[in-house]
Design a protein around this motif. Sequence first.
Motif, PDB file in Angstrom:
ATOM      1  N   LYS A  43     -25.263  10.672 -22.645  1.00 35.58           N
ATOM      2  CA  LYS A  43     -26.117  11.771 -23.160  1.00 35.58           C
ATOM      3  C   LYS A  43     -26.190  12.918 -22.153  1.00 35.58           C
ATOM      4  O   LYS A  43     -26.454  14.060 -22.515  1.00 35.58           O
ATOM      5  CB  LYS A  43     -27.546  11.257 -23.405  1.00 35.58           C
ATOM      6  N   THR A  44     -25.983  12.580 -20.867  1.00 32.79           N
ATOM      7  CA  THR A  44     -26.048  13.619 -19.827  1.00 32.79           C
ATOM      8  C   THR A  44     -24.894  13.443 -18.849  1.00 32.79           C
ATOM      9  O   THR A  44     -24.322  12.357 -18.744  1.00 32.79           O
ATOM     10  CB  THR A  44     -27.363  13.526 -19.010  1.00 32.79           C
ATOM     11  N   GLU A  52     -23.238  24.901 -25.399  1.00 37.87           N
ATOM     12  CA  GLU A  52     -24.596  25.464 -25.448  1.00 37.87           C
ATOM     13  C   GLU A  52     -24.925  26.136 -24.125  1.00 37.87           C
ATOM     14  O   GLU A  52     -24.589  25.616 -23.055  1.00 37.87           O
ATOM     15  CB  GLU A  52     -25.594  24.343 -25.738  1.00 37.87           C
ATOM     16  N   HIS A  53     -25.556  27.292 -24.213  1.00 39.40           N
ATOM     17  CA  HIS A  53     -26.006  27.978 -23.001  1.00 39.40           C
ATOM     18  C   HIS A  53     -27.286  28.729 -23.319  1.00 39.40           C
ATOM     19  O   HIS A  53     -27.535  29.114 -24.470  1.00 39.40           O
ATOM     20  CB  HIS A  53     -24.931  28.919 -22.445  1.00 39.40           C
ATOM     21  N   LYS A  54     -28.106  28.881 -22.294  1.00 39.13           N
ATOM     22  CA  LYS A  54     -29.395  29.534 -22.475  1.00 39.13           C
ATOM     23  C   LYS A  54     -29.684  30.340 -21.224  1.00 39.13           C
ATOM     24  O   LYS A  54     -29.450  29.845 -20.111  1.00 39.13           O
ATOM     25  CB  LYS A  54     -30.466  28.443 -22.639  1.00 39.13           C
ATOM     26  N   THR A  88     -25.896  24.701 -20.755  1.00 40.10           N
ATOM     27  CA  THR A  88     -26.896  23.632 -20.937  1.00 40.10           C
ATOM     28  C   THR A  88     -26.306  22.383 -21.592  1.00 40.10           C
ATOM     29  O   THR A  88     -26.918  21.319 -21.553  1.00 40.10           O
ATOM     30  CB  THR A  88     -28.088  24.118 -21.793  1.00 40.10           C
ATOM     31  N   GLY A  89     -25.126  22.503 -22.201  1.00 37.99           N
ATOM     32  CA  GLY A  89     -24.566  21.291 -22.800  1.00 37.99           C
ATOM     33  C   GLY A  89     -23.304  21.562 -23.588  1.00 37.99           C
ATOM     34  O   GLY A  89     -22.906  22.714 -23.786  1.00 37.99           O
ATOM     35  N   ASN A 142     -21.112  20.157 -27.205  1.00 36.11           N
ATOM     36  CA  ASN A 142     -21.075  19.325 -28.408  1.00 36.11           C
ATOM     37  C   ASN A 142     -19.643  18.888 -28.637  1.00 36.11           C
ATOM     38  O   ASN A 142     -18.718  19.703 -28.545  1.00 36.11           O
ATOM     39  CB  ASN A 142     -21.543  20.128 -29.621  1.00 36.11           C
ATOM     40  N   LYS A 159     -23.196  14.726 -28.367  1.00 34.45           N
ATOM     41  CA  LYS A 159     -23.566  15.824 -27.468  1.00 34.45           C
ATOM     42  C   LYS A 159     -23.766  15.319 -26.036  1.00 34.45           C
ATOM     43  O   LYS A 159     -24.228  14.193 -25.835  1.00 34.45           O
ATOM     44  CB  LYS A 159     -24.872  16.434 -27.996  1.00 34.45           C
ATOM     45  N   SER A 204     -25.659  16.697 -22.504  1.00 33.28           N
ATOM     46  CA  SER A 204     -26.397  17.743 -21.794  1.00 33.28           C
ATOM     47  C   SER A 204     -25.832  17.847 -20.389  1.00 33.28           C
ATOM     48  O   SER A 204     -25.687  16.835 -19.695  1.00 33.28           O
ATOM     49  CB  SER A 204     -27.881  17.386 -21.695  1.00 33.28           C
ATOM     50  N   THR A 205     -25.492  19.047 -19.986  1.00 34.25           N
ATOM     51  CA  THR A 205     -24.934  19.263 -18.647  1.00 34.25           C
ATOM     52  C   THR A 205     -25.161  20.711 -18.244  1.00 34.25           C
ATOM     53  O   THR A 205     -25.240  21.593 -19.110  1.00 34.25           O
ATOM     54  CB  THR A 205     -23.424  18.940 -18.603  1.00 34.25           C
ATOM     55  N   ASN A 206     -25.253  20.954 -16.951  1.00 36.27           N
ATOM     56  CA  ASN A 206     -25.392  22.339 -16.485  1.00 36.27           C
ATOM     57  C   ASN A 206     -24.094  22.891 -15.908  1.00 36.27           C
ATOM     58  O   ASN A 206     -24.054  24.022 -15.434  1.00 36.27           O
ATOM     59  CB  ASN A 206     -26.503  22.448 -15.429  1.00 36.27           C
TER      60      ASN A 206
END
Length: 384
Positions: free
Chosen positions: A6-7, A181-183, A188-189, A191, A196, A198-200
């Motif tokens: 998951k991470t 994904e990025h914020k 941030t992750g 898919n 999915k 989650s990773t930075n």
Amino acid sequence: MSNLPKTAELVIIGGGVIGTSIAYELAKRGMKDIVLVEGDTISSGSTGRCGGGIRAQWSTPENVRLAMASVERFKSLESELETELEFEQGGYLILAHSDQELQQFESNVKMQKSLNLDVDLITPSQAKEIVPSLNIEKITGATWCPSDGSINPFLLNFAYARAARQKGVKIFQHTKVIGIEHKAQKITGINTDQGKISTNQLVNAAGGYAGFIGKLAGLDLPVVPHRHEILATEQINRFFKNMIMSFEYNLYFRQVMDGGIVGGQTNPGELPGTDIKSGLTFLKEMSVKLTHFIPKLKQVKVIRQWAGLYCTSPDAQPILGKIENLAGYYQAIGFSGHGLMLAPRTAVLMANCIADPDFQDEDLSRLNLDRFKHGIVSGERSVV
Ligand SMILES: Cc1cc2nc3c(=O)[nH]c(=O)nc-3n(C[C@H](O)[C@H](O)[C@H](O)COP(=O)(O)OP(=O)(O)OC[C@H]3O[C@@H](n4cnc5c(N)ncnc54)[C@H](O)[C@@H]3O)c2cc1C
């Protein structure tokens, strides 16, 4: 059912030699919790389709330095990775067909020698001494670098992947990245079609699909895929162990250890795209060229032909490192047909840059994406 975590501390996208070598170098530096995702299988991309050539005879100092440092790494990799890689320093013979081309070679050799490469400009008859079966009729000269050579791309990539796994890297094949994904300008992750993570931090090492991965992250990267075709003949007694190249004829070929001749060309006018069919036009053109250079190949049968993708950058040099405005995004892309030979040094630079935010290196900064901000100043010319 995939047991995708998951991470992760960092996700590497792509199980070609660039992805696996970076995974290995990072794990070697003690990084934990690295996940490598490969949409198909390890070596299914360009790495498993390439010619296996290794040369430091380039026209830009960055490529020469990356290749020379990679050759030094190749020398010790068999013992470090504890496996046979079929690394051989048989030399590259690059043929000139006009006085103008010879002048360009002269200036390349001058720059290469200034970087301590063991390269020389030689006459057609000296070229024939190196490869006695070579037809030197239309040749005006050549360059010769005996420390250039070749390696088995499958053995190299599987060795890096195995060594990375042994150091704790988790590798997931048949796991395709379909979203990033990025914020607030931070990764941030990712898919995948298996779930999915989650990773930075992520590394785009997707070869011919690097531009597509960039798009998933909202980036418009200046790279495009181009098909490149290649063939192999039946095995015959080995009569040369050098790579022979001609920019004028747009081809390279060598006789691999088992005796088959392996050679490829860039098709003139090839449009960007991900089609990797190999066709009759290529087969005919290559047969004519190969038998022109080595007439005794007329009796030899082609047994296989295939194609793969070059990930082409605007200046035919790789695009490495981090980028502005998206923290945690790293890339090693745009190798433009020479990623296998540059992989060992690239992996060291990328791992240093990821593991140490203060790491500085001249080539890494010169090969960053931001070099295109002010247009293309100069580029690599010695490309097939
Ligand atoms: C015919 C040919 C001959 C060549 N000859 C030479 C040579 O002699 N010497 C040399 O140095 N180089 C050569 N090259 C170039 C060399 O093969 C490449 O530069 C090098 O293999 C690039 O490695 P890579 O890991 O970046 O890409 P690849 O090996 O293509 O690996 C990228 C991987 O990413 C995966 N991927 C893509 N999209 C996704 C996604 N969405 N999710 C998950 N995974 C994904 C792909 O399946 C692929 O396995 C040649 C290339 C070709 C095509």
